[in-house]
Scaffold this active site. Structure first.
Site, mmCIF file in Angstrom:
data_model
loop_
_atom_site.group_PDB
_atom_site.id
_atom_site.type_symbol
_atom_site.label_atom_id
_atom_site.label_comp_id
_atom_site.label_asym_id
_atom_site.label_seq_id
_atom_site.Cartn_x
_atom_site.Cartn_y
_atom_site.Cartn_z
ATOM 1 N N HIS A 12 0.803 -1.221 0.000
ATOM 2 C CA HIS A 12 0.000 0.000 0.000
ATOM 3 C C HIS A 12 0.840 1.277 0.000
ATOM 4 O O HIS A 12 0.328 2.359 0.249
ATOM 5 C CB HIS A 12 -1.001 0.001 1.160
ATOM 6 C CG HIS A 12 -1.864 -1.224 1.145
ATOM 7 N ND1 HIS A 12 -2.818 -1.433 0.188
ATOM 8 C CD2 HIS A 12 -1.863 -2.327 1.928
ATOM 9 C CE1 HIS A 12 -3.402 -2.602 0.397
ATOM 10 N NE2 HIS A 12 -2.835 -3.171 1.447
ATOM 11 N N ARG A 54 -7.148 15.804 0.171
ATOM 12 C CA ARG A 54 -5.908 16.580 0.309
ATOM 13 C C ARG A 54 -5.210 16.653 -1.050
ATOM 14 O O ARG A 54 -5.632 15.986 -1.999
ATOM 15 C CB ARG A 54 -4.978 15.851 1.285
ATOM 16 C CG ARG A 54 -4.666 14.432 0.791
ATOM 17 C CD ARG A 54 -3.529 13.749 1.496
ATOM 18 N NE ARG A 54 -3.149 12.533 0.798
ATOM 19 C CZ ARG A 54 -3.723 11.349 0.927
ATOM 20 N NH1 ARG A 54 -4.742 11.194 1.743
ATOM 21 N NH2 ARG A 54 -3.293 10.310 0.228
HETATM 22 C C1 MV4 Z 1 -10.148 -3.598 -2.651
HETATM 23 C C2 MV4 Z 1 -9.374 -4.541 -3.369
HETATM 24 C C3 MV4 Z 1 -10.033 -5.567 -3.985
HETATM 25 N N1 MV4 Z 1 -11.367 -5.669 -3.882
HETATM 26 N N2 MV4 Z 1 -11.477 -3.732 -2.595
HETATM 27 C C4 MV4 Z 1 -6.482 -1.265 -0.713
HETATM 28 C C5 MV4 Z 1 -6.434 0.046 -0.020
HETATM 29 C C6 MV4 Z 1 -7.806 0.560 0.019
HETATM 30 N N3 MV4 Z 1 -7.808 1.905 -0.440
HETATM 31 C C7 MV4 Z 1 -8.615 -0.324 -0.860
HETATM 32 N N4 MV4 Z 1 -7.759 -1.392 -1.289
HETATM 33 C C8 MV4 Z 1 -8.238 -2.421 -2.020
HETATM 34 N N5 MV4 Z 1 -9.587 -2.569 -2.018
HETATM 35 C C9 MV4 Z 1 -12.071 -4.762 -3.187
HETATM 36 N N6 MV4 Z 1 -13.387 -4.905 -3.085
HETATM 37 C C10 MV4 Z 1 -7.996 -4.377 -3.416
HETATM 38 C C11 MV4 Z 1 -7.418 -3.321 -2.735
HETATM 39 C C12 MV4 Z 1 -5.986 -3.274 -2.828
HETATM 40 C C13 MV4 Z 1 -5.331 -2.197 -3.419
HETATM 41 C C14 MV4 Z 1 -6.012 -1.105 -3.914
HETATM 42 C C15 MV4 Z 1 -5.338 -0.065 -4.496
HETATM 43 C C16 MV4 Z 1 -3.949 -0.103 -4.579
HETATM 44 C C17 MV4 Z 1 -3.272 -1.156 -4.094
HETATM 45 C C18 MV4 Z 1 -3.934 -2.204 -3.509
HETATM 46 C C19 MV4 Z 1 -3.196 -3.282 -3.022
HETATM 47 C C20 MV4 Z 1 -3.844 -4.324 -2.449
HETATM 48 C C21 MV4 Z 1 -5.236 -4.296 -2.336
#
Ligand code: MV4
Length: 488
Positions: free
Chosen positions: A234, A291
């Site tokens: 992240h 932000r």
């Molecule tokens: C998710 C997802 C897969 N499916 N939601 C990670 C941080 C938060 N902002 C939301 N995130 C995610 N939500 C669903 N329903 C996968 C992620 C996620 C991710 C999202 C954006 C950038 C990197 C990531 C790394 C792992 C998981």
């Protein structure tokens, strides 16, 4: 607006002050004991010492920051990113002190600070969302029946969570009870709020975010997307604009959805709406960041718009001077975050002194940094020391510029993510544009850059020998001709 206090440190404090100065606005820096001689302090017109190095005693000390802002007759406070930037109590206290908070209203910060409140707010605005629920859930049996309906795998998320904290993937019904209990207790201890909810897990998403900008007269525009899928745990490492995969039509749809999200919370100023894009190029709203973001420069380069200038103009009550149809994408921009972390040693923080620090320069290269040669990297704050940003007429151009700039960035004394940047830029999955948020996990191992650093070292050694021989040849002539010198 004559005087702005920047409640931040490092590259972003400097970045904000540069635009303020360009606009004829006086700047006030705040600093901790560790940052007494930092560039943002030297650059500012005035500077005030907040306290000891730990953030809690310096950059997070709201009362002190506001007290000094009042004493110095500051008109506005820019919070940068991190620290107090998304703290609605701080924004409220700033406003209550009769000072302008350069950012959105407190209501927008509060709504978007809670994922469930955000879902609730955008409900009526026709925003695509991942299949799931929009209420906190604690009943395991109810969760099971909902999960059966959505279909596994599902994802449990904490409403108060951010940056992936408190997320848990559940592959099958039998694991749900245990994972849910853990998620709730984790959210309780990490955020003081045990609210969790369930979504369908999107397995191989890309992380695409849209920059929005709104004035106080109800005008809201988007400034296209940033592709942020190259991240580890992240933490974003490489960002770019535009994305290699958006069609003009999809860009338009996502942009319009982002504008509606901003309108749903009466957004004012610069903000970012995050989406997931699945393999079939369906997009889903995730959250909104209220932000200025770390990666805002790539948007600035492709739109020729100074986002900090826009934030300041909006904050002093000006109307946006352009509408959506005036905005276009020109060229391609790439950003590499230079962290003081060792990519050959599990990205462990690498603290120490910048014994050598020379930035690359030239056309289409931008470096936003907050350190100079000889400085120590403090252990107290975020390990990002700089952002290397390149621009080109095409994606290929921007990538080759980035590769060249990385080689011309000379940092000694600490390990950095620069070699990791070269790894990304050389990787076929990246150059082809065919990657997702699992890129680093899928393709990266320390040997990849150990090998390349070694082969660079080998090539350097070969060249070294070669030039030594050449030099000796040249030198050997006058030595022989001059009878006063004897060869050894
Ligand atoms: C998710 C997802 C897969 N499916 N939601 C990670 C941080 C938060 N902002 C939301 N995130 C995610 N939500 C669903 N329903 C996968 C992620 C996620 C991710 C999202 C954006 C950038 C990197 C990531 C790394 C792992 C998981």
């Amino acid at each position: 607006m004559k005087k702005i206090l920047v409640a931040n440190r490092g590259e972003i404090a400097l970045r904000v002050m540069k635009t303020a100065r360009k606009m004829g606005i006086t700047t006030v820096a705040v600093y901790s004991e560790a940052d007494r001689h930092a560039p943002h302090v030297l650059y500012a017109d005035e500077a005030v010492h907040l306290g000891p190095a730990p953030s809690s005693e310096s950059y997070l000390n709201m009362d002190k920051i506001i007290k000094y802002a009042k004493a110095l007759h500051v008109d506005a406070i820019h919070p940068g990113y991190g620290f107090l930037s998304e703290n609605s109590s701080f924004a409220k206290a700033v406003n209550a002190a009769g000072i302008t908070f350069i950012g959105p209203g407190t209501k927008a910060i509060e709504i978007m600070g809670s994922k469930l409140a955000a879902k609730e707010a955008v409900k009526k605005y026709d925003i695509p969302m991942v299949p799931g629920i929009d209420k906190a859930i604690s009943d395991v049996e109810l969760a099971k029946s909902i999960a059966d309906e959505i279909g596994y795998p599902i994802l449990i998320k904490a409403s108060a969570g951010g940056g992936g904290k408190g997320m848990r993937v559940v592959e099958k019904s039998a694991e749900l009870k245990e994972q849910m209990e853990r998620a709730i207790s984790e959210a309780e201890s990490a955020f003081g709020d045990g609210s969790v909810f369930i979504e369908k897990y999107v397995g191989s998403p890309r992380h695409i975010e849209i920059q929005v900008l709104a004035d106080t007269y109800g005008n809201t525009v988007h400034l296209f997307e940033r592709e942020c899928s190259i991240q580890r745990r992240h933490q974003k490492v490489v960002e770019e604009a535009p994305s290699a995969v958006l069609t003009p039509k999809l860009r338009d749809q996502m942009g319009q959805a982002a504008v509606r999200v901003a309108q749903a919370c009466d957004y004012v100023g610069a903000g970012t709406v995050e989406f997931l894009l699945d393999e079939k190029h369906n997009f889903y709203f995730l959250e909104m960041n209220t932000r200025l973001q770390v990666e805002h420069p790539v948007t600035e380069l492709i739109t020729q718009i100074d986002l900090v200038e826009q934030q300041i103009r909006v904050a002093r009550g000006e109307r946006l001077s352009f509408s959506q149809k005036d905005l276009n994408i020109t060229g391609h921009a790439l950003e590499l975050r230079v962290y003081a972390e060792d990519p050959t040693n599990n990205f462990l923080p690498s603290v120490g002194k910048l014994t050598k620090y020379k930035i690359p320069s030239g056309p289409n290269i931008r470096v936003d940094d907050g350190y100079t040669e000889g400085m120590d990297i403090p252990i107290y704050y975020d390990p990002m020391i700089a952002k290397l940003i390149t621009y080109g007429s095409s994606r290929e151009d921007a990538i080759s510029k980035m590769k060249e700039a990385i080689l011309n960035y000379k940092i000694e004394g600490i390990a950095t993510t620069l070699p990791f940047g070269s790894f990304v830029c050389d990787h076929e999955a990246f150059t082809s544009g065919d990657f997702d948020t699992h890129f680093v996990k899928k393709y990266y191992s320390p040997e990849q850059i150990e090998q390349s650093t070694k082969s660079i070292a080998n090539v350097a050694a070969l060249f070294g020998n070669f030039y030594l021989n050449e030099k000796n040849k040249v030198l050997s002539i006058p030595i022989k001709l001059n009878s006063k010198w004897t060869e050894r």
